[in-house]
Design an enzyme around this catalytic site. Sequence first.
Site, mmCIF file in Angstrom:
data_model
loop_
_atom_site.group_PDB
_atom_site.id
_atom_site.type_symbol
_atom_site.label_atom_id
_atom_site.label_comp_id
_atom_site.label_asym_id
_atom_site.label_seq_id
_atom_site.Cartn_x
_atom_site.Cartn_y
_atom_site.Cartn_z
ATOM 1 N N GLU A 226 8.917 -7.758 13.625
ATOM 2 C CA GLU A 226 7.729 -6.915 13.455
ATOM 3 C C GLU A 226 6.520 -7.432 14.214
ATOM 4 O OE1 GLU A 226 4.998 -4.887 9.918
ATOM 5 O OE2 GLU A 226 6.913 -5.820 9.445
ATOM 6 N N LYS A 242 8.556 -0.683 7.630
ATOM 7 C CA LYS A 242 8.640 -0.451 6.185
ATOM 8 C C LYS A 242 9.756 0.562 5.944
ATOM 9 C CE LYS A 242 6.198 -2.186 3.710
ATOM 10 N NZ LYS A 242 6.410 -3.466 2.987
#
Length: 415
Positions: A226, A242
């Site tokens: 990420e 997410k």
Amino acid sequence: MVHGTTSLGHLHSRRIDVPPGSPASCQGRHRASAIFSWFAGAGGDPAELVSGFLAGNGLDVRNIGRTVTQVHPSGDGTLCGAALYVSAAAGCVMAGADPGRPSPVPGVPDVYAVVYEHAESPDVRDTPGETYLVPGASGTNRMPASWTLGPWTSSWSPAEHAAAVQAVREAIGRGDVYQTNVVGHLIAPYTGDPWPALRRVAALPGARYGGVLGGDGWALATATPETLVEVRDGRVITRPIKGTRPATASGRRELLASRKERAEHVMIVDLERNDLARLPGVGPVRVDELFAVRRWVDLWQAESVVSAPITGRLGLADLLRAVCPGGSVTGAPKLAALAEIARLEPVGRGVSMGALGWIGTGHLDLGLSIRTVAVDGQRVHAWAGGGITWDSDPDAEVAEAAAKAAPIRAALQSG
């Protein structure tokens, strides 16, 4: 040491490895020239202190926004860039929030930066495969190179983890938060040389920022996929992740069809849009890609791309204050979610859920330190969790955290 610089001579026991996020063209040619460290509780503004250190060592972090990626001389002794690590606790200090419980790895600084020069050969101070010199100032503690990992112990039982999920749901019901990320801590004793195990973690498939960083008495490895924040070619970019499912055809369909995962994801995208909009010297924020499915090891994860053009002066300190801690590991609203985290999590987040990456002479690229482990002289530390919404099922959240930790545990064990 509270904060300040350290010469390479004080790091005689630390191997120089591939720093997270460093350019492929420089790997294997790093030579550390200056070190900065800061611990929570030391006082001062960590964002400003590390910015001053990096600027004093030749990196233009006071006005990174207008920098365009370019080719720089790379001969022996020229400036390469800097590795930068910021803990979740330091991010809380920057955000004006409660940092929560103390770190279980107190020897790791909360902000750590290493400036590197190019070298004809890397600065390696130990012989792989023979003995491991445990990081430490004395340089006298040698251990056999064989690696043995003991049993794992969790900071909370599955029932306690599920109770924390339910507590977040109750906070959402009261209107205190919309979403909160809860994280558990895992610890295991070890003997022998941890560096091969750390390298296996860093090499996991999908690790966009795979690398190893160490100092006196500690080391960490990350396999994070990420992007917390990137500055390149006149834009500032974040890529929040997410939403998780097994990396199967049915798992992909489930992830794309899940209203709960999409709602959770969109909340964090909105939070990240707000974080970027707070920055000085940026134009309109846009979502370039929404809910794209990416693979990390054996999991599908949903990722979006949010960016803004840089129109004025933008410095590293402002950037860190705006994005730390990362929204996808806090929740929304960010300060209220951090208060819930401080109340519920029994162990500090340590090296996880912070920032870790590279500041070059032409770009900045920091990953969010999920899928990240730390070692001290005797133990391995890992963290895993997930975002909780009103629709979260406590048992499913416990299982998701275990699924995220499983590849890390397997990589550490496999030697």
